[in-house]
Design a protein around this motif. Structure first.
Motif, PDB file in Angstrom:
ATOM      1  N   UNK A   9     -10.008 -19.025  -9.702  1.00 34.99           N
ATOM      2  CA  UNK A   9      -8.816 -18.409 -10.277  1.00 34.99           C
ATOM      3  C   UNK A   9      -9.118 -16.932 -10.517  1.00 34.99           C
ATOM      4  N   UNK A  10      -8.323 -16.069  -9.912  1.00 35.50           N
ATOM      5  CA  UNK A  10      -8.493 -14.626 -10.090  1.00 35.50           C
ATOM      6  C   UNK A  10      -7.496 -14.126 -11.128  1.00 35.50           C
ATOM      7  N   UNK A  11      -8.013 -13.521 -12.201  1.00 32.20           N
ATOM      8  CA  UNK A  11      -7.148 -13.056 -13.296  1.00 32.20           C
ATOM      9  C   UNK A  11      -7.106 -11.526 -13.273  1.00 32.20           C
ATOM     10  N   UNK A  12      -5.912 -10.989 -12.996  1.00 32.00           N
ATOM     11  CA  UNK A  12      -5.741  -9.542 -12.878  1.00 32.00           C
ATOM     12  C   UNK A  12      -4.537  -9.082 -13.707  1.00 32.00           C
ATOM     13  N   UNK A  13      -4.292  -7.805 -13.699  1.00 28.65           N
ATOM     14  CA  UNK A  13      -3.235  -7.189 -14.501  1.00 28.65           C
ATOM     15  C   UNK A  13      -3.820  -5.949 -15.157  1.00 28.65           C
ATOM     16  N   UNK A  57     -12.328 -15.647 -12.629  1.00 23.65           N
ATOM     17  CA  UNK A  57     -12.789 -14.258 -12.465  1.00 23.65           C
ATOM     18  C   UNK A  57     -11.896 -13.367 -13.315  1.00 23.65           C
ATOM     19  N   UNK A  58     -12.439 -12.895 -14.420  1.00 23.37           N
ATOM     20  CA  UNK A  58     -11.704 -12.052 -15.373  1.00 23.37           C
ATOM     21  C   UNK A  58     -11.985 -10.597 -15.021  1.00 23.37           C
ATOM     22  N   UNK A  59     -11.051  -9.976 -14.325  1.00 26.64           N
ATOM     23  CA  UNK A  59     -11.259  -8.618 -13.833  1.00 26.64           C
ATOM     24  C   UNK A  59     -10.861  -7.593 -14.898  1.00 26.64           C
ATOM     25  N   UNK A  65     -11.692   0.435 -12.316  1.00 27.51           N
ATOM     26  CA  UNK A  65     -12.251  -0.843 -11.844  1.00 27.51           C
ATOM     27  C   UNK A  65     -11.286  -1.625 -10.965  1.00 27.51           C
ATOM     28  N   UNK A  66     -10.038  -1.168 -10.837  1.00 36.26           N
ATOM     29  CA  UNK A  66      -9.047  -1.988 -10.115  1.00 36.26           C
ATOM     30  C   UNK A  66      -9.399  -2.205  -8.658  1.00 36.26           C
ATOM     31  N   UNK A  67     -10.202  -1.282  -8.104  1.00 36.08           N
ATOM     32  CA  UNK A  67     -10.607  -1.444  -6.702  1.00 36.08           C
ATOM     33  C   UNK A  67     -11.522  -2.662  -6.513  1.00 36.08           C
ATOM     34  N   UNK A  68     -12.049  -3.196  -7.622  1.00 33.00           N
ATOM     35  CA  UNK A  68     -12.902  -4.398  -7.524  1.00 33.00           C
ATOM     36  C   UNK A  68     -12.078  -5.652  -7.232  1.00 33.00           C
ATOM     37  N   UNK A  69     -10.805  -5.633  -7.615  1.00 30.36           N
ATOM     38  CA  UNK A  69      -9.987  -6.851  -7.496  1.00 30.36           C
ATOM     39  C   UNK A  69     -10.052  -7.441  -6.090  1.00 30.36           C
ATOM     40  N   UNK A  70      -9.866  -6.546  -5.096  1.00 31.01           N
ATOM     41  CA  UNK A  70      -9.714  -7.031  -3.718  1.00 31.01           C
ATOM     42  C   UNK A  70     -10.978  -7.708  -3.182  1.00 31.01           C
ATOM     43  N   UNK A  71     -12.121  -7.461  -3.833  1.00 33.13           N
ATOM     44  CA  UNK A  71     -13.362  -8.115  -3.413  1.00 33.13           C
ATOM     45  C   UNK A  71     -13.267  -9.635  -3.535  1.00 33.13           C
TER      46      UNK A  71
END
Ligand code: GTP
Ligand code: MG
Length: 169
Positions: A9-13, A57-59, A65-71
């Motif tokens: 589960x990818x957690x973004x925002x 994954x708590x981004x 740091x937002x560029x890390x999301x796409x990894x």
């Protein structure tokens, strides 16, 4: 579903939307941290949800740091996108980040749960208005849901996670 199946589960925002706070509410009460700090980079937690094992994954939502999301897009079985319902000024930034995520080549047609978080604040926008501001009705290629939540009390969090789990079983 298969017992013990592992899902990512990818957690973004955006930063300060309440991602880490919401994730704390998913942990068993004795393991919940009362205080959260802004996430640096990202952090990973493993949580049990019924027959599913969630690797969460708590981004960090901070700009740098937002560029890390796409990894993590390629591995994501589901996305949780957290919006601060009271942050009207940055709703358009949320929309931009969400659109980038949804059209990214590594992002599969996985379910997306939107938490309209901080629903408790007097200036919180109602979920229908947030859905409109983010253009959620234009999402046709994947299941999505918007759920009002309060990360501090956990209100709405379980209901949202139930929706997600049903789509993953
Ligand atoms: P980054 O890690 O920087 O990306 O932020 P985040 O999205 O993880 O936010 P975090 O969970 O650190 O929460 C930010 C602040 O919002 C904290 O002070 C939380 O206590 C507060 N907060 C989280 N959820 C809610 C909510 O539903 N209502 C209110 N009033 N405050 C909340
Ligand atoms: Mg955080």
């Amino acid at each position: 579903g298969l017992a013990g199946r592992k899902v990512n589960i990818l957690v973004v925002g955006l930063d300060n939307s309440g991602k880490t706070t919401i994730i704390e509410r998913l942990k068993p009460r004795p393991k919940q941290n009362a205080e959260v700090a802004p996430t640096v980079g990202f952090s990973v937690d493993e949580l049990q949800k019924g027959a599913l094992t969630f690797t969460v994954f708590d981004m960090s939502g901070a700009g740098r740091y937002r560029t890390l999301w796409e990894q993590y897009y390629r591995e994501a079985d589901a996305v949780i996108f957290v919006v601060d319902s009271a942050d009207k000024l940055r709703m358009v930034v949320s929309r931009d980040e969400m659109e980038l995520l949804l059209k990214h080549p590594n992002m599969r047609a996985v379910p997306v749960l939107f938490f309209a978080n901080k629903h408790d604040l007097p200036v919180a926008m109602p979920p229908v208005e947030i859905a409109q501001a983010l253009g959620l009705n234009d999402i046709k290629d994947r299941p999505w849901q918007i759920m009002p939540s309060n990360g501090l009390t956990g209100e709405g969090v379980d209901k949202g996670m139930d929706w997600l789990a049903e789509r993953l079983e």
